[in-house]
Design a protein around this motif. Structure first.
Motif, mmCIF file in Angstrom:
data_model
loop_
_atom_site.group_PDB
_atom_site.id
_atom_site.type_symbol
_atom_site.label_atom_id
_atom_site.label_comp_id
_atom_site.label_asym_id
_atom_site.label_seq_id
_atom_site.Cartn_x
_atom_site.Cartn_y
_atom_site.Cartn_z
ATOM 1 N N GLN A 1 0.835 -1.207 0.000
ATOM 2 C CA GLN A 1 0.000 0.000 0.000
ATOM 3 C C GLN A 1 0.867 1.253 0.000
ATOM 4 O O GLN A 1 0.605 2.214 -0.698
ATOM 5 C CB GLN A 1 -0.910 0.020 1.231
ATOM 6 C CG GLN A 1 -1.857 -1.163 1.339
ATOM 7 C CD GLN A 1 -2.796 -1.231 0.138
ATOM 8 O OE1 GLN A 1 -3.304 -0.217 -0.328
ATOM 9 N NE2 GLN A 1 -2.994 -2.445 -0.383
ATOM 10 N N VAL A 2 1.889 1.190 0.830
ATOM 11 C CA VAL A 2 2.775 2.351 0.935
ATOM 12 C C VAL A 2 3.451 2.602 -0.408
ATOM 13 O O VAL A 2 3.476 3.730 -0.919
ATOM 14 C CB VAL A 2 3.841 2.143 2.039
ATOM 15 C CG1 VAL A 2 4.873 3.259 2.003
ATOM 16 C CG2 VAL A 2 3.186 2.074 3.403
ATOM 17 N N VAL A 3 3.964 1.541 -0.949
ATOM 18 C CA VAL A 3 4.697 1.694 -2.200
ATOM 19 C C VAL A 3 3.813 2.308 -3.276
ATOM 20 O O VAL A 3 4.246 3.156 -4.055
ATOM 21 C CB VAL A 3 5.256 0.334 -2.664
ATOM 22 C CG1 VAL A 3 5.760 0.416 -4.099
ATOM 23 C CG2 VAL A 3 6.367 -0.122 -1.730
ATOM 24 N N TYR B 1 0.305 3.120 7.710
ATOM 25 C CA TYR B 1 0.932 1.862 7.301
ATOM 26 C C TYR B 1 2.328 1.725 7.900
ATOM 27 O O TYR B 1 2.709 0.666 8.387
ATOM 28 C CB TYR B 1 1.024 1.794 5.774
ATOM 29 C CG TYR B 1 -0.320 1.580 5.108
ATOM 30 C CD1 TYR B 1 -1.120 0.500 5.480
ATOM 31 C CD2 TYR B 1 -0.776 2.434 4.111
ATOM 32 C CE1 TYR B 1 -2.357 0.294 4.887
ATOM 33 C CE2 TYR B 1 -2.006 2.238 3.508
ATOM 34 C CZ TYR B 1 -2.799 1.162 3.899
ATOM 35 O OH TYR B 1 -4.003 0.969 3.308
ATOM 36 N N VAL B 2 3.056 2.821 7.821
ATOM 37 C CA VAL B 2 4.442 2.791 8.299
ATOM 38 C C VAL B 2 4.474 2.403 9.772
ATOM 39 O O VAL B 2 5.272 1.579 10.201
ATOM 40 C CB VAL B 2 5.132 4.140 8.079
ATOM 41 C CG1 VAL B 2 6.420 4.224 8.897
ATOM 42 C CG2 VAL B 2 5.409 4.344 6.617
ATOM 43 N N GLU B 3 3.562 2.991 10.508
ATOM 44 C CA GLU B 3 3.532 2.636 11.918
ATOM 45 C C GLU B 3 3.384 1.144 12.099
ATOM 46 O O GLU B 3 4.091 0.511 12.876
ATOM 47 C CB GLU B 3 2.358 3.334 12.599
ATOM 48 C CG GLU B 3 2.796 4.490 13.449
ATOM 49 C CD GLU B 3 1.595 5.280 13.905
ATOM 50 O OE1 GLU B 3 0.728 4.682 14.565
ATOM 51 O OE2 GLU B 3 1.531 6.472 13.563
ATOM 52 N N HIS B 4 2.490 0.580 11.369
ATOM 53 C CA HIS B 4 2.251 -0.849 11.518
ATOM 54 C C HIS B 4 3.470 -1.666 11.112
ATOM 55 O O HIS B 4 3.853 -2.593 11.806
ATOM 56 C CB HIS B 4 1.027 -1.279 10.695
ATOM 57 C CG HIS B 4 -0.250 -0.952 11.389
ATOM 58 N ND1 HIS B 4 -1.001 0.172 11.098
ATOM 59 C CD2 HIS B 4 -0.900 -1.584 12.389
ATOM 60 C CE1 HIS B 4 -2.054 0.234 11.894
ATOM 61 N NE2 HIS B 4 -2.030 -0.838 12.677
ATOM 62 N N ASP C 1 -4.419 13.295 2.721
ATOM 63 C CA ASP C 1 -4.935 11.975 3.075
ATOM 64 C C ASP C 1 -3.948 10.879 2.710
ATOM 65 O O ASP C 1 -3.808 9.886 3.403
ATOM 66 C CB ASP C 1 -6.294 11.722 2.423
ATOM 67 C CG ASP C 1 -6.211 11.847 0.915
ATOM 68 O OD1 ASP C 1 -5.313 12.591 0.449
ATOM 69 O OD2 ASP C 1 -7.005 11.199 0.213
ATOM 70 N N GLU C 2 -3.242 11.110 1.621
ATOM 71 C CA GLU C 2 -2.256 10.112 1.224
ATOM 72 C C GLU C 2 -1.100 10.077 2.226
ATOM 73 O O GLU C 2 -0.619 9.018 2.614
ATOM 74 C CB GLU C 2 -1.732 10.407 -0.184
ATOM 75 C CG GLU C 2 -2.746 10.014 -1.222
ATOM 76 C CD GLU C 2 -2.271 10.295 -2.648
ATOM 77 O OE1 GLU C 2 -2.718 9.575 -3.530
ATOM 78 O OE2 GLU C 2 -1.449 11.235 -2.821
ATOM 79 N N ALA C 3 -0.679 11.261 2.627
ATOM 80 C CA ALA C 3 0.405 11.322 3.616
ATOM 81 C C ALA C 3 0.010 10.568 4.874
ATOM 82 O O ALA C 3 0.787 9.763 5.416
ATOM 83 C CB ALA C 3 0.729 12.770 3.953
ATOM 84 N N SER C 4 -1.185 10.789 5.341
ATOM 85 C CA SER C 4 -1.538 10.137 6.601
ATOM 86 C C SER C 4 -1.772 8.646 6.405
ATOM 87 O O SER C 4 -1.588 7.857 7.332
ATOM 88 C CB SER C 4 -2.742 10.822 7.246
ATOM 89 O OG SER C 4 -3.885 10.593 6.460
#
Lengths: 934, 296
Positions: A38-40, A88-91, A80-83
């Protein structure tokens, strides 16, 4: 995201951890990959070079960094994309942290994926791509802090993790808000902890740095700016640096890098200078009694606390760091702080400033514990010369200042003597005693003799003034604690073989025996002195075991040693041996050669005719002193007349031996002074900073004037001398060295000293005039003035002398305590001074009817003072002093007595001091002669 | 001050019962911190266990006469310290086969024991007491009295007193010291002198019939040694008493004694020395040691 991560650190993560517990690794991996996908997706959407997904990231990062600005491709990124990325990064970071290492230390699958996919670097670039604001940095820093601190497997070994971290760190250097700084330091601290635990990472840190072009040790360099920071940030930075320092002790490479490629040591040392400059230049002194900075004093001064923190840090660094770093730091402290900052500060133009600096110096010396650093301070004090005068000489001379500066200087010397440092004692006293020419030749063998029968103690105690003798004081006070030895009654049963036993042994009712005769009042107070003496001597003796020689009159041998040449090492060569009993000998002679101006002939010529003014400007501090002095006098800083009297009295009392002459001289001088003061403002008004020195200067001038300078006005002469830099070093020295045991009339002596020095420069003073050194002389002269000294000055004085007397070196012991020694006529001994004090006291007692009453009041007052001090654990209540004060049951309501009755307090103190000295002498007679085995 | 091997040795070898040791330790402590009733409220800080007590003064005569011309109050202190100085001197001399220890009750009375290792009196172990005059050092020489009168020309057969005075006709302060008296007490057993004897019988026998003299000496030595384990004559906690070897008590003491010799060096290393010195041995210059870091 920043806040999320921050929270995640604590609460969130724990929740997550619970959730993860028991979940099998494969599931975690799947979740991780999903999130990352998702992040990518989002990342690539905004990636201008989306075709090259990962391989060029590193290059990009470098470019991004080196171009300096935030990189924005393809316009702003929607919030919204940034957040979403943030979530995801947190997870995925949680998953990464919670992953255990694989078998045999292999990477876990998630970590492996992170490394392969260059996850961290891409995330870093992502934050670069957005506005790389402080918030963004904060977010990244926290992210790393979290994973570095909490990951279960080593992460930093892997370049794809390490490199973005290093890029982040270097991007944070320089300008950043306080929040970022705090976070940065916190992360650096954490990295240092990792380094300390796992040195293999160290190599990687170096290598990574090299990738970036410059071979540096980024973590370290980033910490340096925070060395002197106050508060938590500074503390964390210093802790982190200390970790690296102890690393350096074992790792030559680190040590070398720090010493050669960083500004660590200079920053640290010059930082001290910076912090020092923000200290108050004048202390608000709480009272006349104040003489040193106690903990409760400096805790009130944030700038001083900060300075001490940094000093303490230097101390710690020196303690743990590699010798290369240690030596470099010490050298910078010496050359970057002590010499350029502290030395001038010790020569500031006003009394208060100088006093303040002295108090600081005392505090610093007390705060430093690491021998190497202490050595640096001591070598500064003992050997450094400021404008041709040894700091030590200056400090010694100031003891004689009749103001608080004198008291504070005394306190400094108390500290110095308490170090049990051979070098200090050598410079202060021992080197004058080694040649043994202060005593008659026949006495040399007596030096090591022991006093079997407490003869010296008895002689000292015999000086007890009649008004204070135990027999005379009223019972409640006197024998507060007297023991009544019970009368002998009958035989003890077991003493059959003895003939003298009737009165010999006795068991008293409680089963303890005591010796009987008639009633004997024992001064139990004296037991305390004995006990303290024993403690003092044993600890001193133990401490002195590291000394190089016993100083017993044979080793070092008297013949070879001349106190003359001073060691040159760190300082420029010099000569000023402060010493002469005779001013003729004051050896600024050599400094003539080294220093500027004035040939001997010219100097001699000066005495007869007004010479050409030397071209040289007077030293800066003299100029300033002049200015302030004018100001001071104009602003009636002190009552002019008072001041003159003080100085006069002060100086003159010290010259008892030549009393008549001096009195005569002083009258003349006074007349002159009055005259000048009425006429002029300037040169004569310069009696500002070094009052005594200047006064001497003045007296001398007048002397030479009288001696027939004829036409030149005294004023001019003074002026001239001020402009003559060569004279400067003399000023302070003369104060002290002029005063003792002389037979030459004062003025004459002054006169010849000024101009006659060079003439006898060839002779070695050590063989001509016996002298026990300026320090001893000054102490004794102040002691002789005891009746006029304030109570606390006397406490300090007697404390210092008692401290000296506890030293086990026979040279010192015999000089101070052996009342049977025969000294050269020109040498004054402690015993002589005490005897003269006794006479003064007896005189007072005989002329003042209420003296006994006053004594009693003073005793009560001191008792009260002591009990009030008892609770405090301040330096003021040193064991010695506590011992000196009398002990008792609660005193019967003291009649109040003004502390201004110095002679009364001095009398009480004198009596106690005698006991203290006698006790020390007695303990020496047994302690110093028993081989130390325990 | 450390109480030297002499002291501890004689105490250790002299213990009769194991509780004797504890007891004496206790007493020593009581004595060391003189919180005695007679001191009233006064409390001295406790003195380290091994310290020589400083509070047990002395002389009745000190009141009457002020030997040093000073306050009577301090007389006892001077006497006490003079005797302490003498005692430390004895320790320093390391006299072979002689052990002394001042009594608990008075510094003027010392208990001693002498071991004779050669000669006519070989294997003799003689306990004695030294009495020091209370006007020491200005009085007569100290007296030495053997617990059991040894058969010897110079020992009074009734009182056991040794004729010391013949060696110290006049006691001279600073020249004469108590260790010399002890040394003399040892010498008389190796070099027999029969001039002006206190025990004429012994003197005559020695001159006329050495064999008989020898056998009398052997008997005397036997007698003395047979009383070795008797209770000390003087009831004093520091009196020297002997007991037969009891491994439970003495092995450990012996062990300590032998290890004591090695201790000083170990001791130095571990000890944090508080003193400072950067002076090179042989130099009188500060900071002359080579390993000083360069300051400039």
């Amino acid at each position: 995201m920043a806040s999320m991560v921050a929270n995640g650190n604590r609460d969130g993560r724990q929740g997550e951890a619970l959730v993860l517990k028991g979940v099998d690794p494969e599931t975690c991996m799947i979740v991780f990959k999903n999130h990352w996908a998702q992040v990518v997706k989002i990342l690539e959407k905004h990636d201008p070079l989306r075709s090259n997904t990962s391989s060029n990231m590193a290059a990009l990062g470098v470019i991004g960094l080196s171009s300096g600005g935030p990189m924005r491709f393809g316009g702003p990124i929607p919030g919204d994309e940034a957040s979403a990325v943030q979530n995801y990064v947190e997870h995925i970071l949680f998953l990464l942290m919670e992953e255990d290492a694989g078998q045999a230390g292999a990477m876990g699958p998630i970590l492996e994926f992170v490394v392969m996919e260059n996850v961290m670097e891409r995330l870093f670039l992502w934050s670069l791509r957005r506005q790389f604001t402080d918030d963004m940095k904060l977010e990244q820093l926290k992210m790393y802090e979290m994973i570095v601190g909490q990951a279960r497997q080593p992460l930093l070994h892997h370049k794809p993790v390490l490199r973005p971290l290093m890029m982040l760190l270097s991007s944070c250097s320089g300008t950043a808000g306080p929040e970022v700084e705090a976070e940065l330091v916190s992360l650096l601290n954490q990295l240092c902890c990792v380094l300390a635990k796992d040195q293999s990472v160290l190599e990687l840190f170096f290598h990574t740095s090299e990738d970036q072009g410059a071979a540096n040790f980024l973590i370290f360099s980033l910490l340096i700016p925070f060395i002197h920071r106050e508060g938590l940030v500074g503390q964390q930075a210093r802790d982190a640096l200390l970790l690296i320092m102890s690393l350096s002790a074992e790792n030559q490479r680190v040590a070398q890098h720090i010493a050669e490629n960083t500004y660590f040591c200079p920053v640290l040392a010059t930082g001290l200078s910076g912090l020092y400059s923000s200290l108050p230049t004048k202390l608000e002194v709480p009272g006349e009694e104040w003489h040193c900075l106690h903990r409760e004093d400096w805790l009130q001064m944030p700038t001083l606390v900060q300075f001490l923190n940094s000093l303490e840090f230097c101390n710690a660094v020196i303690q743990v760091a590699h010798p290369n770093i240690r030596d470099q730091l010490v050298s910078y402290i010496y050359n970057g702080f002590l010499v350029p900052v502290l030395a001038p500060a010790l020569h500031k133009p006003t009394l208060e400033e100088v006093m303040t600096t002295t108090a600081y110096l005392d505090l610093f010396v007390r705060s430093v514990s690491e021998p190497v650093l202490l050595q640096t301070f001591l070598s500064f004090i003992l050997l450094h010369r400021h404008e041709n005068v040894h700091i030590l000489d200056t400090l010694v001379s100031r003891i004689n200042t009749p103001f608080q500066l004198g008291t504070v200087s005394l306190a400094l010397f108390q500290t110095l003597i308490g170090l049990y440092c051979e070098d200090v004692m050598l410079q202060l006293i021992l080197r004058y005693l080694i040649p043994c020419n202060h005593m008659m030749l026949s006495q040399r063998r007596v030096v090591k003799e022991r006093d079997f029968y407490s003869v010296s103690a008895a002689k000292i105690l015999a000086l007890t003034p009649s008004c204070c003798s135990p027999e005379h004081s009223p019972p409640p006070l006197r024998q507060l604690d007297s023991i009544l030895w019970s009368k002998g009654t009958d035989n003890s049963p077991n003493t059959g073989t003895m003939e003298t036993e009737e009165t010999f042994l006795e068991e008293d009712g409680s089963g303890y025996s005591c010796v009987i005769g008639s009633e004997i009042y024992l001064d139990v107070n004296y037991l305390h002195y004995l006990y303290n003496a024993r403690l003092g001597i044993s600890s001193c003796t133990r401490a002195c075991q590291v000394w190089s020689a016993p100083y017993d009159g044979e080793d070092p041998p008297p013949e070879e040693s001349h106190p003359h040449p001073r060691p040159r090492p760190p300082c420029p060569p010099q000569t000023t041996d402060p010493a002469p009993t005779n001013q003729l000998e004051l050896e600024w002679d050599d400094s003539y050669d080294a220093g500027p101006v004035v040939s001997p002939e010219a100097a001699t010529a000066e005495s007869s005719k007004p010479p050409q003014l030397p071209a040289a400007e007077p030293p800066k501090h003299i100029q300033e002193m002049r200015r302030t002095a004018i100001m001071l006098v104009k602003g009636s800083y002190i009552e002019e007349s008072d001041f003159q009297d003080d100085v006069m009295v002060y100086d003159l009392v010290a010259k008892k031996d030549a009393r008549d002459t001096v009195t005569k001289g002083s009258k003349e001088v006074k007349a002159h002074v009055a005259d000048h003061n009425s006429n002029l403002q300037s040169p004569l008004a310069e009696v500002g900073d070094d009052l005594m020195g200047q006064y001497e200067e003045l007296i001398r001038t007048l002397g030479s004037d009288e001696a027939g300078t004829g036409g030149s006005s005294p004023v001019k002469t003074v002026d001239k001398e001020f402009r003559n830099p060569v004279v400067t070093p003399m000023e302070e020295d003369e104060v002290d060295f002029s005063s003792f045991s002389m037979d030459t009339p004062e003025l004459e002596k002054q006169h010849s000293s000024l101009f006659g020095t060079k003439l006898c420069s060839g002779s070695t003073r050590s063989h001509s005039v016996p002298f026990t050194g300026p320090f001893v002389s000054v102490l004794l002269s102040r002691l002789e003035n005891m009746l006029d000294n304030s109570l606390h000055v006397n406490l300090l004085l007697t404390g210092i002398l008692a401290q000296l007397a506890a030293y086990p070196q026979p040279l010192l012991q015999s000089f101070l305590l052996n009342t049977n020694m025969v000294f050269q006529p020109s040498v004054r001994s402690l015993y002589q001074v005490l005897a003269s004090l006794k006479n003064q006291i007896e005189q007072q007692a005989s002329t003042k009817k209420d003296f006994p009453k006053l004594i009693t009041s003073a005793q009560h007052c001191l008792l009260a003072r002591e009990s009030s001090l008892k609770g405090q654990d301040s330096r003021e209540c040193s064991p010695l002093e506590a011992g000196r004060m009398m002990k008792s049951s609660p005193p019967p309501q003291p009649k109040t007595i003004s502390l201004a009755r110095t002679e009364v307090f001095a009398t009480v103190l004198f009596t106690e001091f005698l006991k203290e000295l006698a006790a020390i002498a007695q303990e020496h007679s047994i302690l110093s002669h028993v081989p130390m085995e325990e | 001050m450390n109480l030297n091997p002499f002291w501890s040795m004689s105490t250790n070898t002299g213990r009769k019962r194991s509780d004797g040791e504890e007891q004496s330790g206790e007493q020593q402590q009581q004595r060391a911190s003189p919180a005695r009733p007679s001191f009233g409220k006064k409390q001295l800080p406790s003195i380290p266990k091994n310290a020589v007590p400083i509070t047990k003064p002395a002389s009745p005569a000190a009141t009457a006469q002020l030997a040093n011309g000073t306050h009577a109050s301090y007389g006892p202190f001077y006497l006490e310290y003079s005797l302490l100085a003498e005692f430390t001197l004895v320790i320093k001399q390391k006299l072979p086969g002689i052990y002394v220890q001042p009594s608990y009750k008075s510094a003027l009375m010392w208990f001693g024991v002498i071991f004779i290792r050669h000669g006519l009196y070989q294997d003799g172990v003689f306990k004695f007491t030294v009495y020091i005059p209370d006007n020491y050092p200005d009085g007569e020489c100290p007296r030495v009295v053997f617990d059991i009168p040894v058969f010897h020309p110079l020992v009074d057969p009734v009182s056991g007193e040794l004729d010391v005075r013949r060696a110290f006709t006049k006691w001279r302060r600073n020249h004469n010291h108590i260790w010399q008296v002890l040394m003399y007490a040892r010498t008389v057993f190796y070099k027999i002198n029969t001039m002006e004897p206190l025990n004429p019988e012994a003197a005559v026998l020695y001159d006329k019939d050495v064999q008989l003299f020898k056998s009398k000496v052997i008997d005397s030595v036997k007698l003395c040694n047979s009383h070795l384990f008797d209770q000390p004559k003087m009831d004093d906690p520091y009196a020297i008493s002997f007991s037969s070897w009891n491994p439970a008590i003495h092995d450990e003491a012996k062990e300590r004694m032998f290890s004591h010799k090695r201790r000083p060096e170990d001791h130095h290393k571990g000890l944090q020395v508080s003193g400072l010195s950067w002076v090179k041995p042989g130099s009188t210059q500060p900071f002359s040691k080579d390993d000083n870091p360069p300051l400039s």
